[in-house]
Design an enzyme around this catalytic site. Sequence first.
Site, PDB file in Angstrom:
ATOM      1  CB  CYS A 161       3.954   4.663 -11.893  1.00 45.11           C
ATOM      2  SG  CYS A 161       4.369   4.323 -10.903  1.00 45.11           S
TER       3      CYS A 161
ATOM      4  CD  GLU B  57      10.890   0.106  -6.487  1.00 46.25           C
ATOM      5  OE1 GLU B  57      11.040   0.538  -7.412  1.00 46.25           O
ATOM      6  OE2 GLU B  57      11.173  -0.613  -5.916  1.00 46.25           O
TER       7      GLU B  57
ATOM      8  N   GLY C 210       7.289  -6.539 -11.210  1.00 44.69           N
ATOM      9  CA  GLY C 210       6.585  -7.681 -11.039  1.00 44.69           C
ATOM     10  C   GLY C 210       7.448  -8.797 -10.026  1.00 44.69           C
TER      11      GLY C 210
ATOM     12  CB  SER D 162       8.340   9.572  -4.256  1.00 45.55           C
ATOM     13  OG  SER D 162       9.370   9.864  -4.941  1.00 45.55           O
TER      14      SER D 162
END
EC number: 1.2.1.70
Length: 405
Positions: free
Chosen positions: A52, A114, A192, A107
């Site tokens: 993302c 992650e 999610g 990041s």
Amino acid sequence: MAIDQFFVAGINYKKTDAHIRGQFAVGPDQYAILLQKASLYGLQEVFVLSTCNRTEIYGLADNAAVLIELLCSVTTGSAAVFTEGCYIRQGHEAINHIFAVGAGLDSQILGDYEIVGQMKQAVKFAKERNCIGAFMERLFNTVLQASKTIKNETALSGGTISVSFAAIQFLKSRLIDHSSQQILLLGTGKIGRNTCKNLIDYLGIKDIVLINRTPEKAVELANEMGLKAAPYESLEQQVQDVSVIIVATNASSPVITHQQLINSTPKILIDLSIPHNIEPAAGTLAHITLANVDDLSKINDETLLKRKAEVPKALTIIETHKAEFEEWLSLRSHVPVLKAVKQKLQDMHSCKIFRSAHQQLYSTPIDKAAIQKVVNNVALKMRYQHQPGCHYIEAINDFMTSSTN
């Protein structure tokens, strides 16, 4: 292979917004096509990291332009748009970059662990399609080792900071009564699932409806956490019924639109997807509060400050592992010489002139162990000395000396 052939070209959150990054998001199907086409572009080792917050293509190439052309051949965005907002790293700078990314130093949320898992999946996908060779495999394994060491020996990833947790902090700052809220969570993948767990653990919310395009996944998570699942076909009605909507899907276009919300009750919407899965125009409605991943990344707290203090330790660890990789690369460049030395020593046994002058060497068959010992000695010297013209002479002398003792 020269290290200057290693390139990375990418865009990330630093120079491009979520809309632009969405144009260059690479899903599994696009990734498979890209790897199939790689050889047509003269590329043997290549992989793509698409999250993302970034899309990056890593590869061994003559120049970065060919990597960009390959990447953009499978995305909706053009090479011109990509080039305008991209960064390009080559050689040692590219090596530094991949280590920083793998450690979470680059990041959007500092120390996001992650990212190394996402990189691992990207490399695995490419390796299964024969697009990872010795260079890339050794490089990534060293990056992985550095990342693990940083995780175990520093607090760079300490505390709880992630996009899913930032979503919880965002809701916490805007909701007066957390427990009475009705929430629709669309998408039950990793993000999610993490968001769902955080809603329960940190806000005490249990009135959560889960929807997923693959209904079995929503039902499984609902049963596991004592929640409700609804079919995807009921999405329109669920959007109207709830006060909070969180979208963590991987659709190529918005699944929640401005039109759906024009006459709705006031709502808070959070879009954790790239590209946008909630139409940005929805945020222009007076009764709608909309946040995307870029908005959430601005949330800061004490945990982030503590992580920043760990950066020097992480950089020291990276330097150690980077040196190990560069040493391996240096030794690998000596392989042709070592092979040639070994072959020369073996060829000496078939030279009649040499055999007649040194008959004592040939009373027994060729001594493979002696030759390998000499080659190992040459390798050791090459590791610390840079005198390529002397290697053959030293090897022959060592072999003759060891054989007459």
